[in-house]
Every structure is written in structure tokens, then in C-alpha cells.
Design an enzyme around this catalytic site. Structure first.
Site, PDB file in Angstrom:
ATOM      1  N   GLU A   1       4.566  -8.865  -5.252  1.00 44.86           N
ATOM      2  CA  GLU A   1       3.702  -9.765  -4.629  1.00 44.86           C
ATOM      3  C   GLU A   1       2.789 -10.671  -5.385  1.00 44.86           C
ATOM      4  O   GLU A   1       1.624 -10.792  -4.815  1.00 44.86           O
ATOM      5  CB  GLU A   1       3.129  -9.106  -3.238  1.00 44.86           C
ATOM      6  CG  GLU A   1       2.250  -8.222  -3.494  1.00 44.86           C
ATOM      7  CD  GLU A   1       2.867  -6.964  -3.615  1.00 44.86           C
ATOM      8  OE1 GLU A   1       3.949  -6.568  -4.310  1.00 44.86           O
ATOM      9  OE2 GLU A   1       1.824  -5.846  -3.175  1.00 44.86           O
TER      10      GLU A   1
ATOM     11  N   HIS B   1       9.324  -9.579   2.609  1.00 45.73           N
ATOM     12  CA  HIS B   1       8.721  -8.577   2.093  1.00 45.73           C
ATOM     13  C   HIS B   1       7.519  -9.279   1.224  1.00 45.73           C
ATOM     14  O   HIS B   1       6.297  -9.084   1.579  1.00 45.73           O
ATOM     15  CB  HIS B   1       9.326  -7.279   1.573  1.00 45.73           C
ATOM     16  CG  HIS B   1       8.716  -6.128   0.991  1.00 45.73           C
ATOM     17  ND1 HIS B   1       8.323  -5.243   1.902  1.00 45.73           N
ATOM     18  CD2 HIS B   1       7.913  -6.101   0.144  1.00 45.73           C
ATOM     19  CE1 HIS B   1       7.679  -4.251   1.469  1.00 45.73           C
ATOM     20  NE2 HIS B   1       7.472  -4.916   0.167  1.00 45.73           N
ATOM     21  N   GLU B   2       7.805  -9.805   0.268  1.00 46.86           N
ATOM     22  CA  GLU B   2       6.867 -10.384  -0.891  1.00 46.86           C
ATOM     23  C   GLU B   2       5.871 -11.229  -0.044  1.00 46.86           C
ATOM     24  O   GLU B   2       4.665 -11.358  -0.441  1.00 46.86           O
ATOM     25  CB  GLU B   2       7.499 -10.811  -1.949  1.00 46.86           C
ATOM     26  CG  GLU B   2       8.417  -9.588  -2.863  1.00 46.86           C
ATOM     27  CD  GLU B   2       7.748  -8.327  -3.037  1.00 46.86           C
ATOM     28  OE1 GLU B   2       6.622  -8.069  -2.787  1.00 46.86           O
ATOM     29  OE2 GLU B   2       8.762  -7.121  -3.014  1.00 46.86           O
TER      30      GLU B   2
ATOM     31  N   HIS C   1       3.228  -9.754   1.947  1.00 49.16           N
ATOM     32  CA  HIS C   1       2.145  -9.284   1.455  1.00 49.16           C
ATOM     33  C   HIS C   1       1.168 -10.200   1.015  1.00 49.16           C
ATOM     34  O   HIS C   1      -0.061 -10.001   0.878  1.00 49.16           O
ATOM     35  CB  HIS C   1       2.502  -8.830  -0.311  1.00 49.16           C
ATOM     36  CG  HIS C   1       3.175  -7.228  -0.193  1.00 49.16           C
ATOM     37  ND1 HIS C   1       2.386  -6.317   0.180  1.00 49.16           N
ATOM     38  CD2 HIS C   1       4.116  -7.068  -0.694  1.00 49.16           C
ATOM     39  CE1 HIS C   1       3.109  -5.199  -0.092  1.00 49.16           C
ATOM     40  NE2 HIS C   1       4.072  -5.511  -0.583  1.00 49.16           N
TER      41      HIS C   1
ATOM     42  N   GLU D   1       2.026  -1.115   1.874  1.00 51.47           N
ATOM     43  CA  GLU D   1       3.507  -1.322   1.997  1.00 51.47           C
ATOM     44  C   GLU D   1       3.957  -1.112   3.474  1.00 51.47           C
ATOM     45  O   GLU D   1       5.024  -1.531   3.912  1.00 51.47           O
ATOM     46  CB  GLU D   1       4.077  -0.357   1.079  1.00 51.47           C
ATOM     47  CG  GLU D   1       3.759  -0.595  -0.422  1.00 51.47           C
ATOM     48  CD  GLU D   1       4.121  -1.874  -0.721  1.00 51.47           C
ATOM     49  OE1 GLU D   1       5.046  -2.596  -0.197  1.00 51.47           O
ATOM     50  OE2 GLU D   1       3.544  -2.405  -1.940  1.00 51.47           O
TER      51      GLU D   1
ATOM     52  N   ASP E   1       2.907   6.099 -10.002  1.00 53.92           N
ATOM     53  CA  ASP E   1       4.239   5.836 -10.035  1.00 53.92           C
ATOM     54  C   ASP E   1       5.092   7.173 -10.186  1.00 53.92           C
ATOM     55  O   ASP E   1       6.395   6.934  -9.869  1.00 53.92           O
ATOM     56  CB  ASP E   1       4.527   5.318 -11.586  1.00 53.92           C
ATOM     57  CG  ASP E   1       3.894   3.839 -11.723  1.00 53.92           C
ATOM     58  OD1 ASP E   1       3.891   3.000 -10.615  1.00 53.92           O
ATOM     59  OD2 ASP E   1       4.039   3.582 -12.868  1.00 53.92           O
TER      60      ASP E   1
ATOM     61  N   TYR F   1       6.295   3.179   2.806  1.00 49.27           N
ATOM     62  CA  TYR F   1       7.023   1.981   3.150  1.00 49.27           C
ATOM     63  C   TYR F   1       7.487   2.266   4.741  1.00 49.27           C
ATOM     64  O   TYR F   1       7.080   1.604   5.643  1.00 49.27           O
ATOM     65  CB  TYR F   1       8.150   1.549   2.462  1.00 49.27           C
ATOM     66  CG  TYR F   1       7.960   0.903   0.848  1.00 49.27           C
ATOM     67  CD1 TYR F   1       7.961  -0.278   0.759  1.00 49.27           C
ATOM     68  CD2 TYR F   1       7.405   1.973   0.024  1.00 49.27           C
ATOM     69  CE1 TYR F   1       7.557  -0.877  -0.483  1.00 49.27           C
ATOM     70  CE2 TYR F   1       7.190   1.344  -1.265  1.00 49.27           C
ATOM     71  CZ  TYR F   1       7.287  -0.053  -1.494  1.00 49.27           C
ATOM     72  OH  TYR F   1       7.037  -0.583  -2.687  1.00 49.27           O
TER      73      TYR F   1
HETATM   74  N1  BES Z   1       4.430  -3.933  -4.164  1.00 44.35           N
HETATM   75  C1  BES Z   1       5.780  -3.397  -4.559  1.00 44.35           C
HETATM   76  C2  BES Z   1       6.236  -3.077  -5.789  1.00 44.35           C
HETATM   77  C3  BES Z   1       5.160  -1.829  -6.237  1.00 44.35           C
HETATM   78  C4  BES Z   1       4.612  -0.909  -5.211  1.00 44.35           C
HETATM   79  C5  BES Z   1       4.792  -1.710  -7.354  1.00 44.35           C
HETATM   80  C6  BES Z   1       3.688  -0.037  -5.762  1.00 44.35           C
HETATM   81  C7  BES Z   1       4.155  -0.617  -7.886  1.00 44.35           C
HETATM   82  C8  BES Z   1       3.692   0.245  -7.137  1.00 44.35           C
HETATM   83  C9  BES Z   1       6.882  -4.475  -3.860  1.00 44.35           C
HETATM   84  O1  BES Z   1       6.012  -5.225  -2.791  1.00 44.35           O
HETATM   85  C10 BES Z   1       7.864  -3.922  -3.099  1.00 44.35           C
HETATM   86  O2  BES Z   1       7.426  -3.107  -2.147  1.00 44.35           O
HETATM   87  N2  BES Z   1       9.002  -3.958  -3.544  1.00 44.35           N
HETATM   88  C11 BES Z   1      10.085  -3.464  -3.175  1.00 44.35           C
HETATM   89  C12 BES Z   1      10.613  -4.436  -1.972  1.00 44.35           C
HETATM   90  C13 BES Z   1      11.671  -3.814  -0.904  1.00 44.35           C
HETATM   91  C14 BES Z   1      10.659  -2.973   0.102  1.00 44.35           C
HETATM   92  C15 BES Z   1      11.881  -5.039   0.083  1.00 44.35           C
HETATM   93  C16 BES Z   1      11.103  -3.245  -4.152  1.00 44.35           C
HETATM   94  O3  BES Z   1      10.847  -3.548  -5.280  1.00 44.35           O
HETATM   95  O4  BES Z   1      12.055  -2.520  -3.927  1.00 44.35           O
HETATM   96 ZN    ZN Z   2       5.630  -4.386  -1.260  1.00 44.51          ZN
END
Ligand code: BES
Ligand code: ZN
Length: 604
Positions: free
Chosen positions: A276, A300-301, A304, A323, A378, A386
Site C-alpha cells: 500500500e 485491499h491496498e 490501506h 491488516e 517477517d 488479517y
Molecule cells: N501491507 C501488506 C503487505 C505486508 C504486510 C508486507 C506486513 C510486510 C509486512 C499488504 O497490504 C498485503 O496485505 N498484501 C496482501 C494482500 C492480500 C491480503 C489481498 C498480499 O500481498 O497477499
Molecule cells: Zn494489507
């Protein structure tokens, strides 16, 4: 009460500490950054300097910054309009946090400048050779800073509790375009030097950059797609509903506060579905499926822009505040635009993923307000923040009614706009603004169970989908030899079908499915993933070569790591997987490398 007295005695700030940063924000903070960087594709380095405006909160003469894998050349202070050298020291390397950088800032300087360069191995950057791009002619690079990778390309107070504005001057080889999480220009010119401004204060993990042979196409007045030419038209078609998504979200939760909303389509090695980055979401090309079936990622993005970018988690223990809220808002957008049937299917798919994750996680890692210690966030990534976070909000919505809950949320985005918030702060706000307004509806002990206990409360919502019930009925008939009626099935029904096939399905039935629906060669990345995972479990060999090419061409971690995890379960498959991995590795992002090496070579 007790903890606040202890905090006062120790002279600590009221806010919860962020154990993932060396910054001491209560002493001195950095509300503005000027970046000046050159993108050196040959050396795979960013080189230049970062200049901070200082906001002093006490008499300290030292600034603590986070770094990881950076070479610090020199530090300077601006005193009487003159840049003067100043001393700095680097701490020991911590395996997940990097190294603290302590800069002498004296007591009068208002600005500090650090000259530095990144390492080719920077964890937050990926460098692609021309051969690794679709166009094959130009290199490509991009950042992924969340959660704590900004420090691998900028020396910075890398805590989401900080907010800063930034300006940047970025130099690239001529003919390439640089874009950032800032005010991108839609111009066709590629002079090789680009200026950016992000005038709204954002947390450090939202600073983002990419550079490559990018073209741009507008979808509406305030939405455009940046991409390599090969996918530009397809992506613009796939994401044509983005302007409607913005309008829908504004109607529910208040104005979009970031001016433009553009999308950047990355190479297939992008390790996430999306990120995002403000004004410019970074998006995997694996959702450009040709049927708009995976656009919940855009919802989703975009969501955010309210939950996460406007109201931000204060530490990575509070990730559910980003999330969980975003997954909830995402599903509301999907419901408003595409109806309840689709939104229910998406929620039910997420619920099944959550249950799968909870089965393999330690109970303490299924807590929303998770105790990370100094583990790298990570390493603990899962569906818990989520989907459990989302279910918590669905639960509140059901208890208080949609009207009351929508009003609460709208006010929440207003009251905490451009602020970072901890789980404890949220609890106080929730009590005052919702629970106390309609007593005897939800108790504080129930809230504490949701936020601080493992697993799911007994009375948690259990998402179901009528569409999926029909899929299950069809499956039963098909298993007995009947025909499947799939002409009206969308990606969602296929995912539910494949994910719920009985594990004792016969080799014959696997082959029958593949013959009728050509699943091994299906181009939809999510359906292919589900099928290939089943093919590994069932030792369905005709899918083997497709599995190899899938792992070699896609680097989105959510799509590859479950496949490697499954392959690692038998010694023959593990040997094969290691060979494929070694071939794929140069094309994988550092994050994808770390996670999958732990699966293939780790001792777990
Ligand atoms: N912000 C996240 C990605 C993220 C979270 C990176 C925590 C590092 C640490 C992004 O918005 C995300 O949640 N992406 C998901 C989208 C899905 C839930 C629709 C993905 O990449 O799968
Ligand atoms: Zn996210």
C-alpha cells in the site's frame, strides 16, 4: 494503572515501546527527510545522502538511527547555514534489527545529513537484470520496506510510531523512469533525474521507490497504471473498477486524503500480492488474470489509504490494526461493488486459510496483539492479523449493527488521522466510543479475549457461503461419477473446490479433472497454485513440469512457499525442490529467498 506509574518513574514515554527500532523518538525525532540518491544498476547500489530536520524533545546530543547492511561514509550538521562534519558510531549487528547508528548532533543543529550507500544484498531492494524483465532490454529495481526494511536503504528512525514528510531527488540511467510513494508525474519524458514530494506525514515503512522501463496509462482523472509495456493495457483493463472503489470507500469511511491513487505493476518476482505505498500501490502481475476475479487485492491496498496509512499501527505487535481493519474494509468494498455472494465467498476463503495457518502456528502466535520479542516480524507472518482481525470487526459489526459500527469506524479514521495507535489505545477508544454507548452488548473481557488470547473465541463468526455449499454438493455427485456444471463458476468456486477435494481422491479422478478442465495448464495464478499444491500431495506426476515452470517464473511468496513447504515433506521431492530452488533463486526477492531457504534447508 500500575504500568503507567512504573513508566512515569522510569521517565519513559506513555506510548508502548517499539522493540524493533533503536530510535529514541521521545528524545529527538525527524519529521522531514530530503533524499538525494543515484540508482546504480551496475553496482546494484543506491548512493547519496539523507538529510533530516530535527525536532528536539529533550537535551540529548545524540540521534539514534536504524541501519542494516549500509555503508556510512560521513555525517554532517547544519550550523549557521554551513555543513560541518560530525562524529558517528555504529553498534553491533543484531540478526533481525540491523545496526544502530549513533550520530552526534550537538545541541543547536537543526539538520543532520548522512552520506551513505546500500549493499547489493540490501534486504529491502530487489535488482533485476534486463533478462529478468519482460522487455529484456532494461534493468529494473524496486523497494519493499514494510515492516523493517527501510533501514536497508535509508539510515532512518525505522519505527511506525514516527511520521515524516519527504522530498527526493532520484537519478537513474537515461531512458528509465523512477517512481516513488509520492507525487508521480504522468509525463512521457525520461530525463533520468526526478523530483518527488510527499507532503503528508507517513510512517517510514511507506517510503518506496522503483525504477525501470515503465510506461503509464490513465484509467480516470486521478487513477493511472504504471507498468512495463507488455502488461500495461491488460492491467488498465483488469483494474478499471479502481475509481469506483475509491468512491465507494469514501462514501463509507470519509474522504480519500492522498490526492492521486496510482498502481505500479511490478515484475513477477514482487514478493507480495500488493503493498500500500501511499499514492502508488505496488501490485503483483499475478493478479492480472484477464477476468477481474482477483481485484479484491486492489480493494485491499486501496483500503490501506484509511487503515494503515492514515491510522497506523504503532509497533509491529499491533499489525492487526493495519491488516485486520484493511481486510474488513476490503470485504466491505467488494460487497458494495460486486454483491454479497462474492464478498461471502472471499471471506470464507480467507477463513479457511486462517484455520490452516492456526493449525501450524504455536498457540501464542495466534494472538492478535502478538508478543514478537525481537523476532523479525517477517518470520511470524500469517493470516492471523488479517483474518482473525477481520473477524473481530465483523463480530463487533454484528453485535452493534452495521449503522452504529460504520459511524464508529468513520469517526475512528477521522480522530486518528495521520497518527499511529497501539492496541491499548484502541481498546480505550473502543470502550468510550462504542461499548459504553450501548452497554451490555459486548464486555471488555470479551474484547480482551479477542485481542490477547490465542485461537478464536467460541462465539466468533464462522463465515459460510451458499455458493460454496452448492460447490460441495456438486463435488459429492462428481466423486460418484457424475458431471460437474462449472460454466458459472468463478475463480472463487474453483479455489473452494480444489482446496476441499478429499485427500484420498483417486489418481483416476485427478486425471479426469485435468482432462476435462486442463487445470495443469490454467493461467489463473491462484487456481494453478491450489492445483499444483494438491498435485504434490497426490503425487500427480503430469503436473511436474508445470510446477517447475511456475516456481521458476513467479516469486510472490504466498504462491511459492506453500509449494516448497509441501515438497519438503518427502526426501525425493525435497531433493527435486532444492534443484529447482537453486535455479530460481537469482530471480527471487531477498524475502522469498530467506523464507524458502528456511523451508528447504532449515532444521524445522
Ligand atoms: N501491507 C501488506 C503487505 C505486508 C504486510 C508486507 C506486513 C510486510 C509486512 C499488504 O497490504 C498485503 O496485505 N498484501 C496482501 C494482500 C492480500 C491480503 C489481498 C498480499 O500481498 O497477499
Ligand atoms: Zn494489507
Amino acid at each position: 494503572m500500575l504500568s503507567s506509574i512504573v513508566a512515569l518513574v522510569a521517565g519513559q514515554p506513555a506510548q508502548a515501546e517499539d522493540v524493533h527500532s533503536y530510535a529514541r523518538l521521545n528524545q529527538v525525532s525527524t519529521p522531514h527527510l530530503e533524499l538525494n540518491l543515484t540508482v546504480d544498476f551496475e553496482a546494484r547500489q543506491l548512493k547519496g545522502h539523507a538529510t533530516y530536520t530535527l525536532a528536539r524533545h529533550d537535551k540529548t546530543t545524540q540521534l539514534y538511527l536504524d541501519t542494516s547492511d549500509l555503508t556510512i561514509e560521513r555525517a554532517e550538521l547544519l550550523i549557521d547555514d554551513q555543513w560541518q562534519p560530525t562524529k558517528f558510531t555504529l553498534g553491533d549487528v543484531h540478526p533481525s534489527l540491523g545496526r544502530e547508528l549513533i550520530v552526534d548532533i550537538g545541541s543547536v543543529a537543526k539538520q543532520v545529513r548522512i552520506h551513505y550507500q546500500t549493499a547489493p544484498t540490501a534486504s529491502g531492494l530487489q535488482w533485476l537484470t534486463p533478462e529478468q524483465t519482460a522487455g529484456k532490454k532494461h534493468p529494473f529495481m524496486f523497494s519493499q520496506s514494510q515492516p523493517i526494511h527501510s533501514r536497508s536503504w535509508i539510515p532512518i528512525q525505522d519505527s511506525p510510531a514516527l511520521r515524516l514528510t519527504y522530498n527526493a531527488t532520484i537519478t537513474t540511467p537515461k531512458g528509465l523512469l523512477a517512481v516513488m510513494s509520492a507525487d508521480n508525474s504522468l509525463s512521457d519524458e525520461r530525463p533520468g533525474t526526478y523530483e518527488f514530494a510527499m507532503p503528508q506525514p507517513i510512517p517510514p515503512y511507506l517510503i518506496a521507490i522503483a525504477a525501470g522501463d515503465l510506461a503509464v496509462k490513465s484509467i480516470s482523472e486521478n487513477v493511472a497504471v504504471f507498468a512495463e509495456q507488455y502488461i500495461l493495457e491488460d492491467a488498465a483493463w483488469e483494474f478499471a473498477d479502481t475509481p469506483a472503489m475509491i468512491e465507494t470507500t469514501e462514501a463509507m469511511y470519509g474522504p480519500y486524503r492522498w490526492d492521486r491513487y496510482d498502481l505500479l505493476i511490478l515484475p513477477p518476482s514482487f514478493p507480495f500480492g500488493g503493498m500500500e505505498n501511499p499514492r502508488l500501490s505496488f501490485i503483483t502481475p499475478t493478479v492480472v488474470s484477464g477476468d477481474r476475479s482477483l481485484v479484491n487485492l486492489i480493494a485491499h491496498e486501496l483500503a490501506h489509504s484509511w487503515s494503515g496509512n492514515l491510522v497506523t499501527n504503532a509497533s509491529w505487535r499491533d499489525l492487526w490494526i493495519n491488516e485486520g481493519f484493511t481486510s474488513y474494509v476490503e470485504n466491505r468494498i467488494m460487497e458494495a461493488l460486486f454483491g454479497e455472494r462474492r464478498a461471502n465467498m472471499e471471506l470464507a476463503l480467507g477463513y479457511q486459510d486462517l484455520l490452516d495457518d492456526m493449525e501450524r502456528l504455536k498457540p501464542q502466535d495466534t494472538v492478535l496483539n502478538i508478543d514478537l520479542g525481537t523476532r523479525h516480524p517477517d518470520d511470524v507472518f500469517s493470516q492471523v492479523p488479517y483474518v482473525k482481525g477481520q473477524l473481530f470487526l465483523v463480530y463487533l459489526e454484528q453485535k452493534f449493527g452495521r449503522d452504529m459500527f460504520d459511524k464508529f469506524l468513520r469517526q475512528y479514521f477521522e480522530d486518528f488521522a495521520f497518527q499511529s495507535i497501539s492496541t491499548e489505545q484502541f481498546k480505550k477508544y473502543l470502550k468510550r466510543q462504542l461499548l459504553d454507548k450501548q452497554p451490555d452488548t459486548v464486555t471488555m473481557s470479551k474484547i480482551n479475549e479477542w485481542l490477547h488470547e490465542p485461537g478464536l473465541p467460541e462465539d466468533a463468526p464462522k463465515p459460510t457461503s451458499d455458493a460454496f455449499t452448492q460447490v460441495e454438493q456438486q463435488m459429492q455427485r462428481w466423486l460418484k461419477g457424475g458431471q460437474l456444471q462449472t460454466d458459472k463458476w468463478t475463480t472463487h468456486e474453483w479455489l473452494h473446490f480444489i482446496n476441499n477435494l478429499p485427500l484420498d481422491i483417486s489418481a483416476n479422478n485427478m486425471a479426469r479433472l485435468d482432462r476435462e478442465f486442463n487445470l495443469t495448464n490454467i493461467q489463473n495464478s491462484e487456481i494453478a497454485h491450489a492445483w499444483l499444491k494438491l498435485a504434490i500431495v497426490k503425487k500427480y506426476e503430469p503436473a511436474r513440469e508445470r510446477l517447475r515452470s511456475y516456481l521458476l517464473t513467479i516469486g510472490r511468496n504466498k504462491l511459492v512457499s506453500p509449494l516448497y513447504r509441501e515438497l519438503a515433506k518427502t526426501s525425493d521431492n525435497l531433493k527435486w525442490a532444492r534443484e529447482v530452488y537453486q535455479q530460481a533463486k537469482p530471480g527471487y526477492h531477498p524475502l522469498t529467498q530467506t523464507v524458502n531457504e528456511a523451508l528447504l534447508y532449515g532444521d524445522n
